[in-house]
Design a protein around this motif. Structure first.
Motif, PDB file in Angstrom:
ATOM      1  N   LYS A   1       0.830  -1.197   0.000  1.00 39.83           N
ATOM      2  CA  LYS A   1       0.000   0.000   0.000  1.00 39.83           C
ATOM      3  C   LYS A   1       0.871   1.256   0.000  1.00 39.83           C
ATOM      4  CE  LYS A   1      -4.145   1.786   2.038  1.00 39.83           C
ATOM      5  NZ  LYS A   1      -5.058   1.793   3.163  1.00 39.83           N
TER       6      LYS A   1
ATOM      7  N   LEU B   1       2.407   1.809  -3.359  1.00 38.03           N
ATOM      8  CA  LEU B   1       1.434   2.351  -4.305  1.00 38.03           C
ATOM      9  C   LEU B   1       1.197   3.833  -4.051  1.00 38.03           C
ATOM     10  CD1 LEU B   1      -1.375  -0.334  -4.542  1.00 38.03           C
ATOM     11  CD2 LEU B   1      -0.075   0.617  -6.439  1.00 38.03           C
TER      12      LEU B   1
ATOM     13  N   SER C   1     -19.412   6.752  -0.651  1.00 37.26           N
ATOM     14  CA  SER C   1     -19.043   6.751  -2.071  1.00 37.26           C
ATOM     15  C   SER C   1     -19.149   5.347  -2.616  1.00 37.26           C
ATOM     16  CB  SER C   1     -17.618   7.251  -2.295  1.00 37.26           C
ATOM     17  OG  SER C   1     -17.109   7.842  -1.178  1.00 37.26           O
TER      18      SER C   1
ATOM     19  N   VAL D   1     -25.179  -2.308  -1.850  1.00 36.52           N
ATOM     20  CA  VAL D   1     -24.487  -1.020  -1.817  1.00 36.52           C
ATOM     21  C   VAL D   1     -23.088  -1.188  -1.252  1.00 36.52           C
ATOM     22  CG1 VAL D   1     -24.468   1.259  -0.731  1.00 36.52           C
ATOM     23  CG2 VAL D   1     -26.578   0.362  -1.702  1.00 36.52           C
TER      24      VAL D   1
ATOM     25  N   ASN E   1     -21.211  -3.681  -1.481  1.00 40.31           N
ATOM     26  CA  ASN E   1     -20.368  -4.285  -2.510  1.00 40.31           C
ATOM     27  C   ASN E   1     -19.811  -3.261  -3.489  1.00 40.31           C
ATOM     28  OD1 ASN E   1     -20.168  -6.926  -1.844  1.00 40.31           O
ATOM     29  ND2 ASN E   1     -22.052  -7.536  -2.899  1.00 40.31           N
ATOM     30  N   GLN E   2     -20.483  -2.114  -3.579  1.00 41.59           N
ATOM     31  CA  GLN E   2     -20.020  -1.100  -4.531  1.00 41.59           C
ATOM     32  C   GLN E   2     -19.125  -0.059  -3.888  1.00 41.59           C
ATOM     33  OE1 GLN E   2     -23.163   0.585  -6.859  1.00 41.59           O
ATOM     34  NE2 GLN E   2     -24.168  -1.385  -7.105  1.00 41.59           N
ATOM     35  N   THR E   3     -18.974  -0.123  -2.558  1.00 38.96           N
ATOM     36  CA  THR E   3     -18.078   0.839  -1.916  1.00 38.96           C
ATOM     37  C   THR E   3     -16.646   0.362  -2.046  1.00 38.96           C
ATOM     38  OG1 THR E   3     -18.190  -0.292   0.197  1.00 38.96           O
ATOM     39  CG2 THR E   3     -19.823   1.423  -0.188  1.00 38.96           C
ATOM     40  N   LYS E   4     -15.723   1.265  -1.708  1.00 41.55           N
ATOM     41  CA  LYS E   4     -14.316   0.938  -1.801  1.00 41.55           C
ATOM     42  C   LYS E   4     -13.997  -0.312  -0.972  1.00 41.55           C
ATOM     43  CE  LYS E   4     -10.459   3.776  -1.088  1.00 41.55           C
ATOM     44  NZ  LYS E   4      -9.847   5.096  -0.900  1.00 41.55           N
TER      45      LYS E   4
ATOM     46  N   ILE F   1     -15.383  -3.398  -2.606  1.00 38.74           N
ATOM     47  CA  ILE F   1     -14.597  -3.774  -3.786  1.00 38.74           C
ATOM     48  C   ILE F   1     -13.284  -4.411  -3.348  1.00 38.74           C
ATOM     49  CG2 ILE F   1     -13.320  -2.835  -5.747  1.00 38.74           C
ATOM     50  CD1 ILE F   1     -15.640  -0.801  -6.002  1.00 38.74           C
ATOM     51  N   SER F   2     -12.656  -3.832  -2.314  1.00 34.65           N
ATOM     52  CA  SER F   2     -11.412  -4.421  -1.808  1.00 34.65           C
ATOM     53  C   SER F   2     -11.656  -5.846  -1.354  1.00 34.65           C
ATOM     54  CB  SER F   2     -10.881  -3.618  -0.614  1.00 34.65           C
ATOM     55  OG  SER F   2     -10.737  -2.276  -0.951  1.00 34.65           O
TER      56      SER F   2
ATOM     57  N   ARG G   1     -13.992  -7.921  -2.342  1.00 35.99           N
ATOM     58  CA  ARG G   1     -14.226  -8.814  -3.473  1.00 35.99           C
ATOM     59  C   ARG G   1     -12.935  -9.125  -4.200  1.00 35.99           C
ATOM     60  NH1 ARG G   1     -18.251  -5.054  -5.944  1.00 35.99           N
ATOM     61  NH2 ARG G   1     -17.978  -6.166  -7.891  1.00 35.99           N
ATOM     62  N   MET G   2     -12.034  -8.123  -4.294  1.00 39.10           N
ATOM     63  CA  MET G   2     -10.746  -8.377  -4.948  1.00 39.10           C
ATOM     64  C   MET G   2      -9.948  -9.406  -4.154  1.00 39.10           C
ATOM     65  SD  MET G   2      -9.887  -4.504  -6.018  1.00 39.10           S
ATOM     66  CE  MET G   2      -8.188  -4.594  -6.449  1.00 39.10           C
TER      67      MET G   2
ATOM     68  N   ALA H   1     -11.347 -12.712  -4.992  1.00 38.31           N
ATOM     69  CA  ALA H   1     -11.197 -13.177  -6.372  1.00 38.31           C
ATOM     70  C   ALA H   1      -9.766 -13.601  -6.655  1.00 38.31           C
ATOM     71  CB  ALA H   1     -11.627 -12.079  -7.343  1.00 38.31           C
TER      72      ALA H   1
ATOM     73  N   CYS I   1      -2.361  -4.657  -5.079  1.00 39.57           N
ATOM     74  CA  CYS I   1      -3.086  -3.384  -5.091  1.00 39.57           C
ATOM     75  C   CYS I   1      -3.103  -2.760  -3.702  1.00 39.57           C
ATOM     76  CB  CYS I   1      -4.520  -3.584  -5.580  1.00 39.57           C
ATOM     77  SG  CYS I   1      -4.616  -4.100  -7.285  1.00 39.57           S
ATOM     78  N   GLY I   2      -2.283  -3.276  -2.807  1.00 29.54           N
ATOM     79  CA  GLY I   2      -2.169  -2.665  -1.495  1.00 29.54           C
ATOM     80  C   GLY I   2      -3.275  -3.038  -0.536  1.00 29.54           C
ATOM     81  N   ILE I   3      -3.954  -4.148  -0.793  1.00 28.66           N
ATOM     82  CA  ILE I   3      -5.054  -4.555   0.090  1.00 28.66           C
ATOM     83  C   ILE I   3      -4.543  -5.595   1.078  1.00 28.66           C
ATOM     84  CG2 ILE I   3      -7.259  -5.797   0.151  1.00 28.66           C
ATOM     85  CD1 ILE I   3      -7.762  -4.542  -2.656  1.00 28.66           C
TER      86      ILE I   3
END
Lengths: 530, 346
Positions: free
Chosen positions: A344, A347, A394, B208, B210-213, B216-217, B219-220, B223, B231-233
């Motif tokens: 992180k 990045l 967001s 909702v 699932n669509q936030t940052k 998404i993190s 889910r990544m 996956a 990606c720094g997660i």
């Protein structure tokens, strides 16, 4: 000498439309040690697979040409047939059972047996093992390679070096072994172990066992080989007796390709001597690509190349900088030190990696193209997000994601049915373009590119390299590019560091001669004192 | 025509199409045999609402890469405790429900966190470990139910004066409080509006998220852990997040389930409750590696409708009751089928 053990005549092999071997010929006499050298992808392992009748060869349409073993034309359909014909193989990854004893491993599947009551009724599969003979045979084999380990000890806990020798013992225990094939046998050994292995090979050769020795390490090759064959792009470049060969000419032949156009543009692009990335004493613990105490700095706007033969640590640098493998040292980007082992932080400092492991690290194979491009951007750069109505939350903005993906698809010419297609269904080249799009989306300050053209077709290669060049020239993004293909590095980079044994052996200008590159890649060889 | 048919089959998936056709066949048979179809459909709607959130609980677990949450009983017990507390203090109505949900949620988050830490140590075997973690906690809680300091005489054994009974009726003011809210009949079908809206709300919230940052993190990380890491997660954290969400949803789902059923069942009752939830999300088209809110909704509707309707219809056709057998075959068969597939493409 004089007696032919192996003769390979005009062997060619294609994978699909890709020729990987063309008209390769090679021959070995009894007691000869023949070294086969070449870069990654030169076709060495394909040649081995053909020699051993690996199923993968038949599944992909067979090969053309002939192989003669001990004067008989050989058409091996399985590794077993090759073994029966007297060819032994020492694998790079050990084929040993850790819980079994040395003797059991050596004799595995070839155990001497005695008939007993049950086997007389139920067949030879149930005969008892003759452990006395097993031990004796193993002792003999171990003695031949001067190993004093107890043949009844289990393998568990034995050092890697021992295991390598036990593999060799297994092969020489086979009666009528006439040819031993060793695929990079010293890659995992320490220096002393490696030198005793070489000594054993020499002794075996004296006793009449020929060896086909595959290696990247030219110093070893020169120590033991009688003959050296250089393979490049699937063709035999030359076969020379060792007496007539020189390290640097061999290295040059391994890497020397028709040169692509050299990099033009020069001085206008590099903005002064300001260093954007400074790396001091970087060590990276990446399996197979160890980096040992490396220091270098990269100027702003430069394309800095890292080359070298496989296994010498060139891939470790970018992975270490990104924190994907355990590393130590100091890395300063734009005047600020980046904490290591923290992807992180790397990045956030502006480092973005285009990984060499496209399918493993670079992509979410079951996700769509647009998600692959946008998801890291959402998480890492807060792009493509919008407010959920009046709420302070967001969420992703599908519309801008779609729009951005479409721009990227046309910019990089990604061949697909649409931005919603799963990347698993794309070809290697198009997958790589998606990776590039992903990297661009991360708005890199320094772009680390690892093996950008590995396994992709020529058209895609050109496109990918052009985009990297364009990013560098128009957006001023500094690029650190790692590649096994020297020609590619020379056509792209301003300076090229060559790695050898985890260290930077030299930093060369792209117009340095093939001989200079070869010299560095071979670790200086015998010329270090010159 | 054939092409578009093929496309529909592919989009819906063969297993789901088969079940839909089977359902239609059942309804026709039921109609011919003069069964009260509207009542069957009403029951189906209630069962969908009752079970939906527990099926939804599978989604974050799969998305974060921890696989199907066979450890759901951990959350179910958190939900049971929530219900027991409001019953002990005789808190009824919406206040009671809210407090029960709150306690369930808090306990679910706490136990989910611990469970997530365990799962991070057993990567690749989460589902097996989860199954046994679920079994163990149910057995351990059997002791707790006996020793727990509940005093309400309606809940404890009459003879010994301590220890919770196996089946406790939920107070009238709490029973079916959601089912009855804004309930309305249409074509003879009673629609449990409150219950269904609660399920819908849970779906929307998870959608909702699932669509936030953060979503998404997560889910990544599920996956492709290596991709997420580059990606720094922090993959471990995301797996814990997914497990916490899953267990907390399971806990709250249990509260909803109990209020609708009107009973709190203790001791060995929660032992097998993860399996129908797992089967439902799989029927909805999820796999051990991929799941969406849509899979959970579709799966719940198909699975629960099937169970509700199959029972009376089979009884009307053949003598005897094969519904329990059918339920076991369908749910375990579905789990077996889905786990042998590599990708979620069925």
């Amino acid at each position: 000498m004089g007696e032919r053990v192996l003769e390979i005549r005009n062997v060619s092999k294609c994978y699909g439309d890709n020729p990987v071997l063309s008209q390769v010929s090679l021959s070995l006499n009894r007691g000869e040690i023949h070294a086969l050298v070449g870069e990654n992808g030169a076709g060495k392992s394909t040649l081995m697979n053909i020699l051993f009748g690996m199923p993968v060869i038949h599944e992909t349409g067979g090969f053309t040409g002939e192989i003669w073993v001990n004067g008989n034309k050989a058409e091996f359909k399985s590794p077993r047939e090759a073994m029966e014909a007297g060819i032994g193989m020492v694998h790079q990854e050990f084929m040993l059972l850790p819980g079994f004893s040395v003797a059991e491993n050596v004799k595995l599947n070839r155990e001497p047996t005695r008939p007993n009551l049950i086997s007389k009724a139920a067949g030879p599969k149930l005969e008892s093992l003759d452990s006395g003979k097993m031990g004796l045979d193993t002792r003999q084999a171990l003695d031949r390679i001067e190993m004093d380990v107890d043949e009844w000890l289990p393998l568990v806990g034995m050092p890697v070096g021992h295991r390598q020798f036990i593999e060799i013992a297994r092969e020489i225990d086979k009666t009528d072994l006439s040819l031993l094939v060793l695929d990079e046998p010293t890659a995992v050994l320490t220096e002393t172990e490696a030198s005793s292995l070489l000594a054993i090979l020499k002794k075996l050769a004296e006793s009449g066992v020929s060896a086909l020795f595959i290696s990247h390490r030219l110093d070893e090759v020169f120590e033991i080989a009688d003959t050296i064959t250089v393979l490049r792009d699937g063709e035999v470049v030359c076969t020379v007796p060792k007496k007539e060969a020189r390290v640097e000419t061999i290295a040059e032949m391994m890497v020397g390709r028709k040169l692509g156009s050299l990099r033009t543009g020069g001085s206008g692009r590099i903005h002064g001597n300001e260093h954007v990335l400074e790396v001091k004493n970087l060590s990276v613990d990446m399996p197979g690509e160890h980096v040992d105490n490396v220091s270098f700095s990269v100027r702003r706007g430069e394309i800095f190349g890292i080359g070298g033969l496989a296994g010498h640590g060139k891939l470790g640098i970018a992975n270490g900088l990104m924190g994907l493998h355990r590393s130590s040292g100091t890395v300063v980007c734009d005047g600020e030190e980046i904490p290591l082992n923290d992807p992180k932080a790397a990045l956030e400092a502006g480092l973005v990696l285009l990984s060499e492991d496209r399918r493993g690290v670079g992509l979410l194979l079951d996700e769509s193209i647009e998600n692959n491009i946008a998801m890291p951007g959402i998480v890492g750069r807060n792009r493509f997000v919008k407010r959920l109505g009046p709420l302070p939350i967001s969420i992703e903005d599908r519309k801008s994601i779609r729009q951005h993906a479409c721009e990227m698809i046309s910019l990089l010419d990604i061949k697909c049915t649409g931005p919603g297609q799963a990347v698993r269904r794309l070809s290697g080249g198009n997958q790589q373009k998606v990776c590039v799009a992903k990297a661009i989306t991360m708005e890199p300050k320094v772009l680390l590119v690892s093996e950008p053209t590995r396994g992709i077709d020529v058209g895609a290669k050109e496109r990918v390299l052009n985009v990297i060049r364009k990013l560098n020239e128009e957006e001023g993004i500094t690029v650190v590019m790692t590649s096994s293909e020297l020609a590619e590095l020379r056509s792209m980079c301003d300076r090229i560091a060559i790695m050898y044994n985890g260290k930077i052996q030299g930093i060369l200008s792209p117009d340095a001669s093939d001989a200079e590159f070869g010299f560095c890649m071979a670790g200086g060889g015998g010329m270090a004192s010159d | 025509m054939i092409d578009s048919l093929k496309r529909i089959v592919k989009a819906v998936g063969l297993p789901r199409l088969t079940i839909v056709l089977f359902l239609v066949a059942l309804l026709v048979i039921g109609y011919v045999n003069r069964l009260p179809i509207p009542m069957l459909l009403s029951n189906s709607l209630v069962r969908v609402g009752m079970n939906g959130i527990m099926v939804l609980a599978m989604v974050p677990s799969v998305q974060s890469g921890a696989g199907l949450n066979f450890g759901l009983p951990i959350g179910i017990i958190a939900g049971l405790i929530g219900m027991l507390v409001v019953m002990e203090f005789k808190i009824g109505g919406f206040l009671g429900l809210a407090i029960a949900l709150l306690i369930a949620c808090v306990l679910g988050v706490a136990s989910g966190y611990v469970y997530g830490l365990i799962l991070n140590r057993v990567r690749g075997q989460e589902m097996m470990i989860g199954t046994y973690a679920g079994f163990s906690i149910v057995s351990a809680m059997c002791m707790f139910w006996i020793l727990a300091p509940f005093k309400n005489p309606e809940m404890i054994w009459v003879i010994s004066g301590k220890g919770l009974r196996t089946t406790l009726p939920v107070s009238d003011s709490l029973t079916q409080i959601l089912d009855k809210s804004w309930e309305f009949p249409i074509f003879g079908i009673k629609v449990p509006t409150g219950l269904l809206l609660t399920f819908a709300l849970a779906c929307v919230l998870l959608g909702v998220f699932n669509q936030t940052k953060l979503g998404i993190s997560m889910r990544m990380a599920g996956a492709n852990p290596a991709f997420a890491m580059s990606c720094g997660i922090n993959v471990d954290k995301m797996r814990i997040l997914g497990t916490v969400l899953s267990i907390a949803l399971g806990a709250m789902g249990m509260v909803i389930y109990c209020q609708s059923l009107g009973l709190v069942q203790l001791y060995r009752a929660p032992l097998m409750m993860a399996f129908p939830a797992v089967a439902a999300v799989l029927i909805g088209g999820a796999s051990a590696r991929k799941a969406t809110v849509w899979n959970a909704v579709l799966g719940t509707v198909l699975f629960q409708t099937l169970l509700t309707i199959a029972l009376p219809v089979t009884r009307s056709v053949i003598e005897g009751d094969i519904s329990e057998v059918a339920k076991t075959i369908i749910s375990n068969g579905m789990i077996l089928y889905a786990l042998t597939r590599k990708e979620g493409d069925g």
